[in-house]
Design a protein around this motif. Sequence first.
Motif, PDB file in Angstrom:
ATOM      1  N   GLU A 152       0.833  -1.196   0.000  1.00  0.00           N
ATOM      2  CA  GLU A 152       0.000   0.000   0.000  1.00  0.00           C
ATOM      3  C   GLU A 152       0.871   1.251   0.000  1.00  0.00           C
ATOM      4  O   GLU A 152       1.822   1.350   0.778  1.00  0.00           O
ATOM      5  CB  GLU A 152      -0.902  -0.016   1.249  1.00  0.00           C
ATOM      6  N   GLY A 153       0.551   2.173  -0.886  1.00  0.00           N
ATOM      7  CA  GLY A 153       1.335   3.410  -0.915  1.00  0.00           C
ATOM      8  C   GLY A 153       0.887   4.278  -2.063  1.00  0.00           C
ATOM      9  O   GLY A 153      -0.101   3.980  -2.748  1.00  0.00           O
ATOM     10  N   GLU A 201      11.379   3.693   0.927  1.00  0.00           N
ATOM     11  CA  GLU A 201       9.973   4.116   0.958  1.00  0.00           C
ATOM     12  C   GLU A 201       9.257   3.599   2.196  1.00  0.00           C
ATOM     13  O   GLU A 201       8.406   4.289   2.748  1.00  0.00           O
ATOM     14  CB  GLU A 201       9.243   3.676  -0.315  1.00  0.00           C
ATOM     15  N   THR A 202       9.581   2.368   2.630  1.00  0.00           N
ATOM     16  CA  THR A 202       8.929   1.870   3.847  1.00  0.00           C
ATOM     17  C   THR A 202       9.447   2.636   5.064  1.00  0.00           C
ATOM     18  O   THR A 202       8.673   2.982   5.952  1.00  0.00           O
ATOM     19  CB  THR A 202       9.142   0.346   4.037  1.00  0.00           C
ATOM     20  N   ASP A 203      10.730   2.936   5.078  1.00  0.00           N
ATOM     21  CA  ASP A 203      11.287   3.730   6.181  1.00  0.00           C
ATOM     22  C   ASP A 203      10.622   5.114   6.249  1.00  0.00           C
ATOM     23  O   ASP A 203      10.353   5.624   7.327  1.00  0.00           O
ATOM     24  CB  ASP A 203      12.810   3.904   6.017  1.00  0.00           C
ATOM     25  N   GLU A 231       7.751   5.703   5.347  1.00  0.00           N
ATOM     26  CA  GLU A 231       6.309   5.433   5.541  1.00  0.00           C
ATOM     27  C   GLU A 231       5.450   5.928   4.381  1.00  0.00           C
ATOM     28  O   GLU A 231       4.281   6.259   4.554  1.00  0.00           O
ATOM     29  CB  GLU A 231       5.828   5.995   6.884  1.00  0.00           C
ATOM     30  N   THR A 232       6.038   5.953   3.186  1.00  0.00           N
ATOM     31  CA  THR A 232       5.234   6.252   1.996  1.00  0.00           C
ATOM     32  C   THR A 232       4.794   4.947   1.345  1.00  0.00           C
ATOM     33  O   THR A 232       4.046   4.944   0.376  1.00  0.00           O
ATOM     34  CB  THR A 232       6.042   7.082   0.977  1.00  0.00           C
ATOM     35  N   LEU A 233       5.294   3.825   1.900  1.00  0.00           N
ATOM     36  CA  LEU A 233       4.902   2.503   1.413  1.00  0.00           C
ATOM     37  C   LEU A 233       4.758   1.578   2.615  1.00  0.00           C
ATOM     38  O   LEU A 233       5.550   1.655   3.558  1.00  0.00           O
ATOM     39  CB  LEU A 233       5.995   1.962   0.470  1.00  0.00           C
ATOM     40  N   LYS A 234       3.727   0.733   2.541  1.00  0.00           N
ATOM     41  CA  LYS A 234       3.475  -0.184   3.658  1.00  0.00           C
ATOM     42  C   LYS A 234       3.323  -1.601   3.102  1.00  0.00           C
ATOM     43  O   LYS A 234       2.599  -1.817   2.133  1.00  0.00           O
ATOM     44  CB  LYS A 234       2.186   0.259   4.356  1.00  0.00           C
ATOM     45  N   LEU A 235       4.033  -2.556   3.686  1.00  0.00           N
ATOM     46  CA  LEU A 235       3.917  -3.957   3.274  1.00  0.00           C
ATOM     47  C   LEU A 235       3.284  -4.741   4.412  1.00  0.00           C
ATOM     48  O   LEU A 235       3.748  -4.676   5.551  1.00  0.00           O
ATOM     49  CB  LEU A 235       5.302  -4.547   2.964  1.00  0.00           C
ATOM     50  N   GLU A 236       2.229  -5.494   4.085  1.00  0.00           N
ATOM     51  CA  GLU A 236       1.546  -6.277   5.114  1.00  0.00           C
ATOM     52  C   GLU A 236       1.320  -7.678   4.616  1.00  0.00           C
ATOM     53  O   GLU A 236       0.879  -7.882   3.493  1.00  0.00           O
ATOM     54  CB  GLU A 236       0.167  -5.662   5.414  1.00  0.00           C
ATOM     55  N   ALA A 292       7.605 -10.003   1.871  1.00  0.00           N
ATOM     56  CA  ALA A 292       7.855  -8.582   2.108  1.00  0.00           C
ATOM     57  C   ALA A 292       9.357  -8.315   2.122  1.00  0.00           C
ATOM     58  O   ALA A 292       9.836  -7.380   1.473  1.00  0.00           O
ATOM     59  CB  ALA A 292       7.223  -8.154   3.418  1.00  0.00           C
TER      60      ALA A 292
END
Length: 230
Positions: free
Chosen positions: A176-177, A195-197, A199-204, A210
Amino acid sequence: MVERDGYGQFCPVSMASEILCSRWTTLVVREFLCGSTRFNELRRGLPKMSPALLSKRLKELEQSGVITVTRSANGITDYQLTAAGEELRPLIIGLGNWAQRWMESRLSLKNLDPSLLMWDMRRSLDTRRLPTRRCTIQFLYPELSAAQKSWWLVVEDGKVDLCNFDPGYDVDLLVEGSLRSMTAIWMGLTTIRQETDAETLKLEGDRVLARDMQEWLGLSVFAKTPRMRA
DNA sequence: AAATCACTATAAGTCAGGCT
DNA sequence: AGCCTGACTTATAGTGATTT
């Protein structure tokens, strides 16, 4: 393409330009080099090109010996690059490398298109780095309209299917992002980690999927080209 | 599935007229 | 002469419906 409005020069660059430099033509060739062989596949990769014009360009490319066309009895038409067409690969890659190297990335990131990005990702996904079982990865772009928000890549037996409706399988990984972030990742302008750091991208979901996403998500062929401009 | 058609819009090219 | 402007023409591309 027509004799009367040619460049009127004997130089081979001019002769090549007669074939390749009309609007959309290099992109049609790019689609062939990416593996498309059918009219509707080509259309999918060239959503803003009108089918009438695509049809015209295909005829021109056939005429100039870049592709061959075979029509089977069941009405299916198959387009294939000729040897001459295949030899355009380094030229087209060269064009892309040039732009990746010299053109500002914010110009590319002005042209965001989720369906095109997903279609390209579908093609470049490295299925060998994914589990052998069926695997469903959902991409969610919350800022987009309902019709463009959600996408699923379903990988099974080394084949990748793209849907923009829920295929009904359990989702192994949800990505998600913003479309901008995902596009920048695919173009090699940033990384999944960055991007995950930020927080512009989220992996679940599946931890392993992931963790390894940067490996199995094949990037654009131009992602590794070093840039001269930001 | 793969066009094809009729229509409209836009871009590109041509050329005459006027200005300095 | 050299340059600019704008009217006009032509070519090319896009749209949406329809056909094989």
